[in-house]
Design an enzyme around this catalytic site. Structure first.
Site, PDB file in Angstrom:
ATOM      1  N   GLU A  85       1.082  -1.198  -0.050  1.00 11.68           N
ATOM      2  CA  GLU A  85       0.157   0.058   0.312  1.00 11.68           C
ATOM      3  C   GLU A  85       1.013   1.086   0.013  1.00 11.68           C
ATOM      4  O   GLU A  85       0.263   2.434  -0.314  1.00 11.68           O
ATOM      5  CB  GLU A  85      -0.767   0.141   1.274  1.00 11.68           C
ATOM      6  CG  GLU A  85      -1.908  -1.112   1.162  1.00 11.68           C
ATOM      7  CD  GLU A  85      -2.803  -1.298   2.279  1.00 11.68           C
ATOM      8  OE1 GLU A  85      -2.579  -0.635   3.214  1.00 11.68           O
ATOM      9  OE2 GLU A  85      -4.252  -1.568   2.297  1.00 11.68           O
ATOM     10  N   GLU A 116       6.538 -21.817   7.787  1.00 12.32           N
ATOM     11  CA  GLU A 116       7.035 -21.101   8.705  1.00 12.32           C
ATOM     12  C   GLU A 116       8.191 -21.985   9.766  1.00 12.32           C
ATOM     13  O   GLU A 116       8.827 -21.368  10.616  1.00 12.32           O
ATOM     14  CB  GLU A 116       5.963 -20.568   9.951  1.00 12.32           C
ATOM     15  CG  GLU A 116       5.416 -21.659  10.688  1.00 12.32           C
ATOM     16  CD  GLU A 116       4.371 -21.253  11.658  1.00 12.32           C
ATOM     17  OE1 GLU A 116       4.750 -21.468  12.791  1.00 12.32           O
ATOM     18  OE2 GLU A 116       3.319 -20.482  11.270  1.00 12.32           O
TER      19      GLU A 116
END
Length: 307
Positions: A85, A116
């Site tokens: 963004e 992960e």
């Protein structure tokens, strides 16, 4: 949250929600709302830590460095969201703020939960993307995600600035970075579902990091997104509105100068205020390293009030 409040691990059970399956819809969302109320207080307590991260990020970027977020699962997605963004909001290049998620872009939409678990993969991703002049921030609610720990170890080897955002206190992650941010939000309504309070806290912190950093870099003037890129109709109208606010000209004239400046509100504003052409305005901005407030310093700028 006061200094004497007990620290509750994000993986612990929340006694208030022990019989959650029996709650009415209103009881569920009231409890969630009550728990969410705690998030802002936890973030407020961490403001001094957040300030240090932002000030360091500004120093890194002023010297030509970039900012990287590394995370897995929800934490990784939030890092990618915040990074993605920055270009449309602040008009910066797509590689200035970067989000890297364990498992790659596919993990943004589809869960790749075992991604992960590998320190080696985290380290390899850092070595692939990060340069010595950059800054790396690890995002992990628990503060012990192997992928993120591996990324931080590789960042340490590169001797880059490191920070973290985690929602427990005294974690391995926080202890190994130079600029830790700890936001202990406590046990979740659904045990271990850190997309809830922890995710909200991380989103708030990342909003602060990216927004305040861009403001300090001169991408905002007053409270206006002067560096916004007019890439669609909504943003073209916003750029025109910003030009009007800063120069006091009418919409027709603002739209004309916006076209002359290829939609860059900063260039158009400088053209009007200084009575110069687009090339001269761009040259002035370049001299100020793109810092618009420095470029207009000393010149008369409208007060932002229009009839």
């Amino acid at each position: 949250m006061s200094e004497t409040d007990p620290i509750v691990n994000t993986e612990m059970r929340n006694e208030k929600s022990n019989h959650l399956h029996q709650f009415s819809t209103m009881d569920i969302i009231k409890l969630m709302n009550e728990e969410d109320d705690k998030v802002a207080g936890a973030v407020k307590h961490a403001l001094p830590q957040i300030e240090r991260v932002i000030d360091r990020a500004v120093e890194v970027m002023e010297k030509g460095g970039r900012l990287f977020y590394f995370g897995a699962g929800t934490s990784g997605r939030l890092g990618v969201l915040d990074a993605s963004e920055c270009p449309p909001t602040f008009g910066v290049s797509h590689d200035l703020v970067n989000g890297v998620i364990a498992g790659g872009d596919e993990a943004l939409r589809y869960p790749i939960e075992n991604a992960e678990d590998s320190k080696e993969t985290g380290a390899a991703d850092v070595r692939k993307h990060v340069s010595a002049e950059d800054m790396v921030i690890g995002i992990a609610s628990s503060g012990r995600t192997p992928y993120v720990l591996g990324a931080m170890e590789a960042a340490f080897e590169l001797e880059v600035s490191t920070g973290c955002v985690c929602c427990n206190v005294g974690t391995e992650l926080a202890e190994m970075v130079g600029y830790p941010i700890e936001v202990p939000v406590g046990a979740e309504v659904v045990t271990g579902s850190t997309r809830l309070k922890a995710g909200t806290a991380q989103k708030m912190v990342l909003n602060m990091i990216s927004t305040a950093t861009m403001i300090k870099l001169g991408k905002v003037y007053r409270n206006l997104m002067v560096n916004v890129q007019a890439s669609n109709e909504k943003l073209r109208k916003r750029a025109i509105s910003i030009i009007q606010e800063l120069t006091g000209v009418d919409e027709t004239k603002a739209a004309y100068y916006s076209r002359q400046a290829n939609g860059d509100a900063r260039i158009a504003t400088l053209m009007i205020l200084l009575e110069i052409d687009a090339n001269a305005a761009q040259s002035l901005l370049d001299q100020k390293n793109g810092h618009f407030p420095n470029a207009v310093k000393g010149f008369e700028v409208a007060d932002g009030k229009r009839e």
